[in-house]
Design an enzyme around this catalytic site. Structure first.
Site, mmCIF file in Angstrom:
data_model
loop_
_atom_site.group_PDB
_atom_site.id
_atom_site.type_symbol
_atom_site.label_atom_id
_atom_site.label_comp_id
_atom_site.label_asym_id
_atom_site.label_seq_id
_atom_site.Cartn_x
_atom_site.Cartn_y
_atom_site.Cartn_z
ATOM 1 N N HIS A 158 0.810 -1.214 0.000
ATOM 2 C CA HIS A 158 0.000 0.000 0.000
ATOM 3 C C HIS A 158 0.850 1.273 0.000
ATOM 4 O O HIS A 158 0.320 2.363 -0.235
ATOM 5 C CB HIS A 158 -0.937 0.000 1.211
ATOM 6 C CG HIS A 158 -1.996 -1.048 1.140
ATOM 7 N ND1 HIS A 158 -3.294 -0.788 0.739
ATOM 8 C CD2 HIS A 158 -1.964 -2.386 1.397
ATOM 9 C CE1 HIS A 158 -4.005 -1.898 0.766
ATOM 10 N NE2 HIS A 158 -3.224 -2.887 1.166
ATOM 11 N N ASP A 366 3.957 9.391 -1.247
ATOM 12 C CA ASP A 366 2.776 8.623 -0.848
ATOM 13 C C ASP A 366 2.520 7.532 -1.871
ATOM 14 O O ASP A 366 2.639 7.771 -3.084
ATOM 15 C CB ASP A 366 1.545 9.529 -0.753
ATOM 16 C CG ASP A 366 0.637 9.167 0.409
ATOM 17 O OD1 ASP A 366 0.606 7.973 0.776
ATOM 18 O OD2 ASP A 366 -0.025 10.061 0.955
#
Length: 458
Positions: A158, A366
């Site tokens: 993730h 991110d």
């Protein structure tokens, strides 16, 4: 149909009323489990102190079995707080300066993965498909293979995956790469992450890419792909539409008093670029005095991993910086920055997104950033806001209607804020429509379906 087994560090167990967890990821994974039947295993979040944890606690909900295990306090400190969040997390977010290596913590990381494997294996049937999630559990497949399991095992990361020069600063990078090579399918958020992984394999001859997305390493053939995670787009848009009537959202609208609202929503984490963002907002006001007293910046930042010293220090730094800016540019009747250091429910959050003229999402690095997607989904189609987005977020690869910025460039981000606040309605609608159509087509259910379809394929 074969069962699905999901393994993650934490497990999203429905409450006593059977309500699913609020997050879109949990909703999608529970739906996939409900369709096929299966098991979701992970850490309970509790410590057993210094004694060996009790056997797995099994909870049935329909045809889903939730399997939870405690960890010892030593494991929590060394595996979770230590190696996972003070080595792997900073390395994967390119923060070599914050990585703190320790042999005990490294050993604990692999030991806890072995512990998970031994607790999971008795639950696995021969035709089950296993889907492992995130950086906490990279070695799990290797441990299961050593125990003789031949099942299809997939892994989804993730967070970002770094290039070779960053990863190789980690003393156990070869063991980590060997762990990843034990899966049948590796899922990354973006093609950039997949390319970085391929580069790490090839750089020191650990493996080869036989054809695009097909690898051989450590005696195992496996696939890798980019599977950009989505949100429950339609449901979140409905949240936002209905939230206008919520008392908290009504109070927020009244308190803004006709001012334009800029919103930022982040976990308290050094990867999110919150301090740089506050600097950019101050520069925007300083460079655009006409907007003084006409704009409010709402930053919602729930506490995160406060037991890790770097996070506790950051909490103080962000609060002090917000206070400094308010003192420097605020007036008697105008507080420029509203800083909230707690969680907000998703329905209310959706309503706050919808109120905001600009969504300010500027992480330094991110994997994806679902806040950006939630902000877009929450907008009023007739009068949508503008997304200002870091080019270093995975979401920047998909959300082409956003204003992309370099979060390290304070002036550039300030200029993007000015452009967003002043953007004409027709341009806002055009930018939003393209992003929303993409999010509706590529929601979290499709992400889940795409990954599992590829995992099942031999």
């Amino acid at each position: 149909m074969s069962r699905l087994i999901i393994v993650s560090n934490r497990v999203s167990v429905p409450d006593n009323q059977g309500a699913a967890a609020a997050g879109g990821l949990a909703v999608a994974l529970q739906a996939a489990l409900a369709e096929r039947g299966g098991v979701w295993m992970g850490w309970s979040g509790k410590s057993s102190g210094d004694i060996e944890p009790e056997p797995l606690v099994l909870t049935e909900d329909g045809n889903i079995t939730y399997a939870l295990t405690d960890l010892t306090q030593t494991d929590v400190e060394e595996y979770y707080q230590g190696f996972a969040n003070r080595v792997l997390w900073p390395i994967c977010h390119y923060r070599l300066d914050l990585a703190e290596y320790g042999r005990k913590e490294m050993a604990s990381y692999f030991r806890v993965n072995r512990f998970f494997a031994h607790r999971l294996a008795p639950l696995v049937e021969p035709d089950d498909i296993i889907w492992v999630h995130d950086y906490h559990l990279i070695p799990l497949a290797a441990e299961l293979r050593q125990m003789g399991l031949k099942n299809r095992i997939g892994f989804f990361l993730h967070i970002p995956w770094p290039p070779a020069d960053v990863l190789f600063t980690m003393p156990v990078h070869e063991e980590i790469m060997r762990g990843l090579s034990s899966y049948d399918l590796l899922g990354f958020q973006t093609k950039y992450d997949l390319e970085n992984f391929a580069g790490c394999l090839k750089r020191e001859g650990m493996g080869v890419e036989n054809s695009p997305g097909h690898f051989s390493a450590h005696g195992h053939n496996f696939r890798g792909g980019a599977y950009s995670i989505g949100i429950e787009t339609a449901a979140f848009a409905e949240f936002a539409r209905k939230a206008a009537a919520h008392s908290m959202v009504r109070k927020a609208r009244q308190s803004v008093e006709g001012r334009d609202l800029i919103i930022g929503v982040d976990r308290l984490d050094y990867s999110k670029g919150i301090t740089q963002r506050i600097d950019a907002f101050e520069r925007f006001i300083t460079n655009n005095p006409a907007h003084q007293r006409r704009v409010t910046y709402l930053q919602i930042t729930p506490k995160s991993r406060s037991e890790v010293p770097e996070y506790e220090a950051m909490q103080h730094a962000v609060a002090e910086q917000a206070g400094r800016v308010n003192g420097a540019i605020g007036t008697v009747d105008w507080v420029p920055i509203r800083y909230i250091n707690r969680s907000i429910s998703r329905p209310v959050l959706a309503g706050l997104y919808r109120l905001a003229k600009v969504g300010l999402v500027t992480p330094l690095r991110d994997g994806m950033n679902l806040v950006a997607k939630e902000y877009v989904a929450a907008q009023d189609p007739d009068d949508p806001g503008v997304l200002v987005l870091s080019r270093f977020a995975g979401a920047a690869r998909e959300l082409k209607g956003a204003l992309l910025v370099n979060p390290y460039d304070v002036d550039g981000t300030a200029n993007a804020l000015a452009r967003g606040i002043n953007m004409p309605l027709e341009e806002r609608r055009e930018r939003w429509r393209g992003m929303m159509d993409h999010l509706l087509e590529n929601d979290v259910s499709r992400w889940c379906e795409n990954f599992l379809t590829d995992l099942r394929a031999e």
